[in-house]
Design a protein around this motif. Structure first.
Motif, short mmCIF file in Angstrom:
data_model
loop_
_atom_site.label_atom_id
_atom_site.label_comp_id
_atom_site.label_asym_id
_atom_site.label_seq_id
_atom_site.Cartn_x
_atom_site.Cartn_y
_atom_site.Cartn_z
N ASN A 33 0.80 -1.23 0.00
CA ASN A 33 0.00 0.00 0.00
C ASN A 33 0.83 1.28 0.00
N PHE A 34 2.07 1.21 -0.42
CA PHE A 34 2.92 2.39 -0.53
C PHE A 34 3.56 2.41 -1.91
N PRO A 35 3.74 3.62 -2.47
CA PRO A 35 4.46 3.72 -3.74
C PRO A 35 5.87 3.18 -3.57
N GLU A 36 6.40 2.56 -4.60
CA GLU A 36 7.75 2.01 -4.49
C GLU A 36 8.83 3.07 -4.63
N TYR A 37 8.43 4.28 -4.99
CA TYR A 37 9.41 5.36 -5.12
C TYR A 37 8.76 6.68 -4.73
N VAL A 38 9.40 7.44 -3.87
CA VAL A 38 8.85 8.71 -3.40
C VAL A 38 9.97 9.75 -3.30
N SER A 39 9.65 10.97 -3.68
CA SER A 39 10.57 12.11 -3.54
C SER A 39 9.83 13.24 -2.83
N VAL A 40 10.44 13.78 -1.78
CA VAL A 40 9.83 14.88 -1.04
C VAL A 40 10.90 15.94 -0.77
N GLY A 41 10.58 17.21 -1.04
CA GLY A 41 11.48 18.32 -0.74
C GLY A 41 10.90 19.18 0.36
N LEU A 42 11.78 19.70 1.24
CA LEU A 42 11.34 20.54 2.35
C LEU A 42 12.23 21.77 2.48
N CYS A 83 12.57 12.51 -12.24
CA CYS A 83 12.05 11.54 -11.27
C CYS A 83 11.65 10.24 -11.96
N LYS A 84 11.03 10.35 -13.12
CA LYS A 84 10.62 9.14 -13.84
C LYS A 84 11.84 8.30 -14.21
N GLY A 85 12.88 8.98 -14.67
CA GLY A 85 14.09 8.25 -15.03
C GLY A 85 14.74 7.61 -13.83
N ASN A 86 14.79 8.32 -12.73
CA ASN A 86 15.43 7.81 -11.52
C ASN A 86 14.58 6.78 -10.79
N GLN A 87 13.33 6.70 -11.16
CA GLN A 87 12.45 5.72 -10.54
C GLN A 87 12.98 4.31 -10.72
N TYR A 329 19.56 11.12 -8.33
CA TYR A 329 20.69 11.95 -8.72
C TYR A 329 20.33 12.83 -9.89
N LYS A 330 20.89 13.99 -9.89
CA LYS A 330 20.64 14.97 -10.94
C LYS A 330 21.27 14.53 -12.24
N LYS A 331 20.47 14.55 -13.31
CA LYS A 331 21.00 14.20 -14.61
C LYS A 331 21.93 15.29 -15.12
N LYS A 332 22.80 14.93 -16.00
CA LYS A 332 23.73 15.91 -16.55
C LYS A 332 22.95 17.04 -17.20
N ASN A 333 23.40 18.27 -16.91
CA ASN A 333 22.83 19.50 -17.46
C ASN A 333 21.46 19.84 -16.91
N ALA A 334 20.93 19.06 -15.96
CA ALA A 334 19.64 19.38 -15.36
C ALA A 334 19.84 20.45 -14.30
N LYS A 335 18.88 21.38 -14.16
CA LYS A 335 19.01 22.47 -13.20
C LYS A 335 18.31 22.17 -11.88
N ARG A 336 17.73 20.98 -11.77
CA ARG A 336 17.04 20.61 -10.53
C ARG A 336 18.02 20.68 -9.36
N ASN A 342 25.06 12.01 -11.52
CA ASN A 342 24.16 11.47 -12.54
C ASN A 342 23.94 9.98 -12.34
N ASN A 343 22.96 9.45 -13.08
CA ASN A 343 22.51 8.08 -12.88
C ASN A 343 23.59 7.05 -13.16
N ALA A 344 24.35 7.23 -14.22
CA ALA A 344 25.36 6.25 -14.59
C ALA A 344 26.38 6.08 -13.48
N GLU A 345 26.73 7.18 -12.82
CA GLU A 345 27.71 7.11 -11.75
C GLU A 345 27.16 6.35 -10.56
N VAL A 346 25.87 6.51 -10.30
CA VAL A 346 25.25 5.78 -9.19
C VAL A 346 25.36 4.28 -9.42
N LEU A 347 24.98 3.86 -10.62
CA LEU A 347 25.01 2.44 -10.92
C LEU A 347 26.43 1.91 -10.85
#
Length: 354
Positions: A33-42, A83-87, A329-336, A342-347
């Motif tokens: 009953n919980f989403p498998e991926y969640v992002s929250v900013g505060l 977020c969709k990509g990092n999901q 993780y922030k994708k390359k060139n993303a301003k978020r 980036n994702n490749a480095e995480v993996l």
């Protein structure tokens, strides 16, 4: 019933306000009953953004956060795509960690919390980043030494790789010193009417029975940078007092209490309860007077109001542990503003075979 409340000049110097930007990410598997991926900013503990794998869209949680599109029209769309990509990343991350911990079970939670704090008086900025797995610390960044701390043996391989990855270290440093404080200041400016406001509390003295501790209860204050303590003859008391935690109210304000143990022979007129709020130069002082103490039936009303709030906080905390914050993780060139990695480095860095 009237209260004896005095406003006195603070003897302590006014402290600067420290603002914070935090992101919590959670990847989970097998949690019903919980989403498998969640992002929250505060910002300053106020939720400003939310994304989960069910809604598949990052959205503002405060009206004033909509102002970000004036500077960046595609802000929410871009972050939604990130977020969709990092999901998908959490699946790889959890599978990798299950291998490292030699696990086969289905229920696992992988989390990250990171961001920065900014002192609006000195302009000092402090960054932080830490990871957790199944409720325990996994690895964290020490900004002073610019190295990673691995409390778990399974995290040592990641520590060695990240410690020796100069490009990754430079990205982290740039994020903590430039990107994060830039966005934090921007968000604080958007929400200044809410985040920079001050609200004084209502203060009550409560006592269950004549032999019970006297509780000084302050509720309805904002922000949560506050202190509450007892004084005797003008001196702060450190013994025979029990300070409770600061808890949120349903309306966004906060409450707290501090108990004082007294003997029946004590001269109560020598005691004061003092409330101090950051940004307010005056103390709120409530003199201990038998005439203003609420007891027995009178205490039931505030207790009935407080218990559901505390229960809600506990439930929220449990839900937060289960669903808030995974490695994004922030994708390359993303301003978020979240992470500069980036994702490749995480993996690559989390792959035990690499």
């Amino acid at each position: 019933m009237s209260k004896v409340i005095l406003l006195l000049c603070l003897c302590h110097a006014a402290s600067a306000v420290t603002h914070s930007l935090k992101y919590f990410y959670t990847g989970s598997t097998g949690v019903p009953n919980f989403p498998e991926y969640v992002s929250v900013g505060l910002v300053d503990e106020v939720v400003i953004s939310h994304y989960d794998s069910n809604t598949r869209r990052e959205e503002p949680k405060q009206d004033w956060m909509s102002n970000v599109t004036e500077d960046e029209p595609q802000y929410w769309e871009r972050n939604t795509e990130i977020c969709k990509g990092n999901q998908q990343i959490f699946k790889v991350g959890i599978d990798t960690l299950k291998q490292r911990f030699n696990q086969t079970g289905d229920v696992h939670i992988y989390q990250e919390m990171y961001g920065c704090e900014w002192d609006d008086e000195t302009d000092e900025v402090k960054g932080f980043r830490q990871y957790g797995y199944d409720g325990e610390d996994f690895i964290s960044f020490d900004p002073k030494t610019e190295t990673w701390v691995a409390p778990k043996q399974q995290a040592v391989i990641t520590k060695h790789k990240w410690d020796h990855n100069k490009a990754l270290m430079a990205q982290n440093k740039h994020y903590f010193t430039q990107i994060c404080p830039e966005y934090l200041k921007k968000y604080v400016n958007y929400g200044r009417s809410v985040l920079l406001r001050t609200e004084l509390p209502s203060v009550s003295l409560l006592q269950k029975t004549p032999s019970s501790p006297v509780s000084c209860h302050a509720t309805g204050f904002y922000p949560d940078r506050a202190t509450l303590f007892w004084r005797k003859d003008g001196e702060d008391l450190h013994e025979d007092v029990d300070l409770g935690e600061i808890l949120p109210n349903h309306d966004g304000t906060f409450q707290m209490s501090v108990d004082l143990k007294l003997s029946s022979a004590e001269d109560r007129t020598r005691y004061d309860c003092v409330f101090q709020l950051s940004g307010v130069k005056d103390d709120l002082v409530t003199r201990l007077d038998k005439a203003v103490i609420r007891s027995n039936g009178e205490k039931e009303k505030p207790t009935d109001m407080t218990v559901p709030i505390i229960a809600a906080v506990v439930v929220l905390a449990l839900v937060l542990i289960a669903v808030v914050g995974f490695v994004i993780y922030k994708k390359k060139n993303a301003k978020r503003p979240p992470s500069p990695v980036n994702n490749a480095e995480v993996l690559e860095e989390l792959n035990p075979g690499s």
